[in-house]
Design a protein around this motif. Structure first.
Motif, PDB file in Angstrom:
ATOM      1  N   THR A 475       0.838  -1.209  -0.009  1.00 15.67           N
ATOM      2  CA  THR A 475      -0.041   0.062  -0.138  1.00 15.67           C
ATOM      3  C   THR A 475       0.709   1.156   0.074  1.00 15.67           C
ATOM      4  O   THR A 475       0.655   2.385  -0.646  1.00 15.67           O
ATOM      5  N   ALA A 476       1.940   1.182   0.675  1.00 12.40           N
ATOM      6  CA  ALA A 476       2.784   2.528   0.737  1.00 12.40           C
ATOM      7  C   ALA A 476       3.670   2.445  -0.297  1.00 12.40           C
ATOM      8  O   ALA A 476       3.972   3.725  -0.812  1.00 12.40           O
ATOM      9  N   ASN A 477       4.560   1.569  -0.729  1.00 11.13           N
ATOM     10  CA  ASN A 477       5.734   1.659  -1.530  1.00 11.13           C
ATOM     11  C   ASN A 477       5.848   0.939  -2.872  1.00 11.13           C
ATOM     12  O   ASN A 477       6.567   1.241  -3.594  1.00 11.13           O
ATOM     13  N   LEU A 478       4.904   0.396  -3.049  1.00 11.82           N
ATOM     14  CA  LEU A 478       4.564  -0.217  -4.627  1.00 11.82           C
ATOM     15  C   LEU A 478       5.877  -0.822  -4.906  1.00 11.82           C
ATOM     16  O   LEU A 478       6.436  -0.638  -6.143  1.00 11.82           O
ATOM     17  N   ASN A 479       6.284  -1.815  -4.007  1.00 13.15           N
ATOM     18  CA  ASN A 479       7.381  -2.553  -4.464  1.00 13.15           C
ATOM     19  C   ASN A 479       8.852  -2.165  -4.590  1.00 13.15           C
ATOM     20  O   ASN A 479       9.751  -2.657  -5.482  1.00 13.15           O
ATOM     21  N   PHE A 480       8.841  -0.971  -3.959  1.00  9.94           N
ATOM     22  CA  PHE A 480      10.181  -0.426  -4.032  1.00  9.94           C
ATOM     23  C   PHE A 480      11.333  -0.971  -3.002  1.00  9.94           C
ATOM     24  O   PHE A 480      10.830  -1.239  -1.669  1.00  9.94           O
ATOM     25  N   LYS A 481      12.312  -1.766  -3.258  1.00 15.03           N
ATOM     26  CA  LYS A 481      13.097  -2.208  -2.532  1.00 15.03           C
ATOM     27  C   LYS A 481      14.598  -1.740  -2.754  1.00 15.03           C
ATOM     28  O   LYS A 481      15.142  -1.719  -3.465  1.00 15.03           O
ATOM     29  N   ASN A 482      15.317  -1.564  -1.477  1.00 15.55           N
ATOM     30  CA  ASN A 482      16.760  -0.818  -1.682  1.00 15.55           C
ATOM     31  C   ASN A 482      17.281  -1.079  -0.051  1.00 15.55           C
ATOM     32  O   ASN A 482      16.970  -0.452   0.735  1.00 15.55           O
ATOM     33  N   LYS A 483      18.362  -2.349  -0.278  1.00 17.48           N
ATOM     34  CA  LYS A 483      18.891  -2.562   0.997  1.00 17.48           C
ATOM     35  C   LYS A 483      19.570  -1.225   1.716  1.00 17.48           C
ATOM     36  O   LYS A 483      19.693  -1.268   2.880  1.00 17.48           O
ATOM     37  N   LYS A 484      20.344  -0.456   0.995  1.00 13.35           N
ATOM     38  CA  LYS A 484      21.156   0.468   1.441  1.00 13.35           C
ATOM     39  C   LYS A 484      20.284   1.451   2.009  1.00 13.35           C
ATOM     40  O   LYS A 484      20.760   2.307   3.024  1.00 13.35           O
ATOM     41  N   PHE A 485      19.180   1.941   1.487  1.00 15.84           N
ATOM     42  CA  PHE A 485      18.257   2.845   1.820  1.00 15.84           C
ATOM     43  C   PHE A 485      17.736   2.309   3.195  1.00 15.84           C
ATOM     44  O   PHE A 485      17.494   2.875   4.217  1.00 15.84           O
ATOM     45  N   ASP A 486      17.291   0.994   3.106  1.00 16.52           N
ATOM     46  CA  ASP A 486      16.791   0.387   4.436  1.00 16.52           C
ATOM     47  C   ASP A 486      17.657   0.518   5.729  1.00 16.52           C
ATOM     48  O   ASP A 486      17.440   0.712   6.743  1.00 16.52           O
ATOM     49  N   ARG A 487      19.037   0.216   5.528  1.00 14.11           N
ATOM     50  CA  ARG A 487      20.223   0.471   6.411  1.00 14.11           C
ATOM     51  C   ARG A 487      20.051   2.004   7.187  1.00 14.11           C
ATOM     52  O   ARG A 487      20.349   2.188   8.234  1.00 14.11           O
ATOM     53  N   LEU A 488      20.466   2.807   6.152  1.00 13.59           N
ATOM     54  CA  LEU A 488      20.232   4.336   6.291  1.00 13.59           C
ATOM     55  C   LEU A 488      19.168   4.718   7.419  1.00 13.59           C
ATOM     56  O   LEU A 488      19.415   5.100   8.317  1.00 13.59           O
ATOM     57  N   ILE A 489      17.987   4.502   6.676  1.00  9.57           N
ATOM     58  CA  ILE A 489      16.844   4.993   7.640  1.00  9.57           C
ATOM     59  C   ILE A 489      16.565   3.774   9.076  1.00  9.57           C
ATOM     60  O   ILE A 489      16.174   4.618   9.995  1.00  9.57           O
ATOM     61  N   GLU A 490      16.949   2.752   9.019  1.00 10.27           N
ATOM     62  CA  GLU A 490      16.887   2.356  10.283  1.00 10.27           C
ATOM     63  C   GLU A 490      18.130   2.602  11.259  1.00 10.27           C
ATOM     64  O   GLU A 490      17.716   2.956  12.496  1.00 10.27           O
ATOM     65  N   LEU A 491      19.217   3.173  10.604  1.00 10.27           N
ATOM     66  CA  LEU A 491      20.216   3.784  11.543  1.00 10.27           C
ATOM     67  C   LEU A 491      19.619   5.226  11.942  1.00 10.27           C
ATOM     68  O   LEU A 491      20.080   5.577  13.289  1.00 10.27           O
ATOM     69  N   ALA A 492      18.948   5.814  11.296  1.00  6.82           N
ATOM     70  CA  ALA A 492      18.490   7.277  11.600  1.00  6.82           C
ATOM     71  C   ALA A 492      17.610   7.300  12.747  1.00  6.82           C
ATOM     72  O   ALA A 492      17.473   7.950  13.569  1.00  6.82           O
ATOM     73  N   ARG A 493      16.613   6.332  12.560  1.00  9.08           N
ATOM     74  CA  ARG A 493      15.441   6.026  13.501  1.00  9.08           C
ATOM     75  C   ARG A 493      15.981   5.842  14.892  1.00  9.08           C
ATOM     76  O   ARG A 493      15.507   6.067  15.946  1.00  9.08           O
TER      77      ARG A 493
END
Length: 567
Positions: A475-493
């Motif tokens: 519903t939110a991302n329409l199948n966007f996947k990026n592991k580097k982005f995931d790591r960055l936003i997880e660290l930021a949170r």
């Protein structure tokens, strides 16, 4: 042959029916006149009269979801441990002070003393615990507190139990055994400790959401299922009267612990049509209202109103969401081509009267992580064609743009359609009601859809993780996947240092800009027009950021006699 001439005979039953109908009509007229008298704006009253486009369904925090009606008006009734102020800063509300442990896991709240609910009941830490346990058990928005240690186990033990009851001491018992959330600890009557499973920097922002407002246990038990129509809070106003589909009347709460409102009451009138609301404003019957798009130029050009307009860049982001898991949008070059193909600045100026800021990414102005120097996509149709050629689509392709049934959305999508056609892309517009659109998006099978994302809380994380993280629903991302982005936003949170967190947010957004899962369009500006006798009006950055206790009325008879807008 029968005589069909008129007769003087009158059927008694018909006469009774006619009299009954007449009395019914008179009764309806009396009711309508009464409602009109009650909602009519007395020019000498110390009352604000404000339009709402929809009638709230409830004022029970665990069941509130609509920001435009629930969030905006419930802020007058309730308080949370924290709140967002006009500028979007998260500050203590019912909390007098807040201590955060060095590891970012434990939050200790010292409550203000002397706070009472509008029913006279004293507020204590037990009310906070009761409100949070009830939110986890009964609300579709339980995600707000799911980070608390033991929250998942608490909910599971209750829902899987065969016998559950709640004692007078606010204890939940399952099969005669007391059940607690280990992440909520009442230290004393005015101190409560919350422990979360892992560091989450925007946690205090979550506690400012309407769903986390603190409620009276006594009032919930008294009203039961009807509590939502009989709310009891600690806010600056109380709900005096609610006439569904007509109006809601809020009166100043004499027991409020903070600065008392400068007006005696606030009346919210249910007016679904923007132009109808504007007509009421022109007659002097409304205190202020958002300016409709169709009338924006006329109103800002009116010399009498030019000094009575306030505007603010809001926390939102508009764009075309592309299905990154489906050809051709699984190719980043195609996604970048679409961003270059559309003259977004011209659309913003001509269709939206320039009411917004062109988006380079998804984080809007007004948040600390907004990067004004970020390099977005300039309008360059030749570059778009070259990118399409490199991606293997020299002759273009066809796809569908899904959108809601709003007229403004249609005109924007039609403009997208025209620009895309110039680079060889044929876009078909599919209009549907929001419920149909949402179901189609959830299935992840549509090509794209035009969307707006507005902040739930004033933190850049709310524009990054919920939309683009790989673990978020389709519903939110329409199948966007990026592991580097995931790591960055997880660290930021998890980062407590605000400056370092901003750096991480901006790095994560830069990846989103490069990967282009959206066609980035604009961040909207909201403008309100107000009557000359209204003073102190500001547009809150977040939807529930204004308790209306700073707005006042100062009459000036020389202007009051001619308050209409010039055509």
């Amino acid at each position: 042959m029968l005589n069909r001439s008129k007769s003087n005979y009158r059927n008694p039953s018909r006469l009774k029916s006619r009299f009954a109908f007449l009395f019914l009509c008179v009764g309806l007229m009396i009711v309508m006149y009464s409602c009109w008298q009650e909602t009519k704006n007395d020019p000498l009253s110390n009352k604000l009269v404000v339009p709402l486009t929809s009638d709230p369904t409830t004022y029970d925090p665990v069941r509130m979801w609509d920001a435009s009606s629930h969030g905006r008006t419930s802020a007058l009734l309730y308080n949370g441990l924290t709140r967002s102020d006009i500028e979007g800063n998260v500050i203590p509300d019912l909390a007098d002070s807040i201590l955060i442990s060095p590891n970012g896991l434990v939050y200790t709240f010292h409550l203000k003393r002397g706070v009472v609910f509008s029913n006279g009941q004293r507020l204590t830490a037990n009310d906070v615990r009761f409100s949070f346990e009830r939110l986890l058990l009964e609300s579709p928005s339980s995600w707000v507190l799911e980070r608390l240690v033991g929250a998942t186990e608490f909910v599971s033990s209750i829902r899987d139990s065969s016998e559950m009851e709640q004692s007078q001491e606010d204890s939940v018992f399952v099969n005669k055994k007391r059940v607690r959330i280990s992440g909520i600890r009442v230290i004393d009557s005015y101190t409560i400790e919350l422990k979360i499973q892992e560091p989450f920097a925007p946690f205090l922002s979550l506690l400012a959401l309407p769903q986390t407002y603190i409620i009276s246990k006594d009032a919930v038990e008294r009203w039961g299922e009807d509590y939502g129509q009989n709310p009891v809070g600690t806010g600056p106003f109380t709900l005096k009267k609610w006439q569904p589909d007509y109006y809601l009347l809020f009166e100043r709460n004499p027991l409020y612990f903070g600065e008392k409102p400068k007006v005696e009451s606030v009346e919210f009138r249910i007016i679904k049509e923007e132009l109808t609301a504007l007509a009421e404003f022109e007659l002097g019957n409304l205190s202020f209202l958002p300016i409709p798009d169709a009338e924006y130029q006329r109103i800002i050009s009116d010399t009498k109103r030019s000094s009575h307009i306030v505007s603010r860049n809001m926390l939102n982001s508009y764009g075309l969401n592309l299905n990154c898991g489906k050809p051709p949008f699984d190719n980043v070059l195609v996604r970048q081509a679409l961003n270059h193909a559309i003259d977004r600045q011209t659309i913003l100026e001509r269709l939206l009267n320039g009411r917004g800021t062109l988006a380079h990414g998804v984080i809007p102005p007004g948040l600390g992580a907004y990067n004004s120097s970020a390099k977005g996509y300039e309008y360059n149709p030749e570059k778009a064609k070259e990118l399409l050629r490199q991606a293997g689509y020299p002759d273009g392709f066809s796809f569908d743009i899904w959108q809601s049934t709003e007229k403004s959305a249609l005109s924007i999508c039609e403009a997208f359609q025209g620009y895309l056609q110039e680079v060889g892309i044929e876009a078909s517009i599919v209009q549907n009601e929001w419920s149909v659109l949402k179901t189609a998006v959830r299935k992840g099978e549509i090509d794209s859809y035009y969307r707006a994302w507005s902040a739930d809380y004033p933190d850049a994380e709310n524009f990054l993780y919920p939309i683009f993280h790989s673990e978020q629903p389709t519903t939110a991302n329409l199948n966007f996947k990026n592991k580097k982005f995931d790591r960055l936003i997880e660290l930021a949170r998890a980062t407590q240092d605000p400056l370092h967190r901003i750096t991480l947010y901006q790095a994560a957004e830069e990846l989103i800009i490069q990967e282009a899962p959206w066609v980035f369009f604009y961040h909207g500006t909201e403008s309100w027009v107000y009557q000359p006798w209204v003073k102190g009006l500001e547009i809150p950055l977040i939807f529930n950021g204004d308790k209306m206790n700073d707005i006042q009325i100062e009459r000036n008879n020389s202007f009051d006699s001619d308050s209409s807008i010039e055509g």
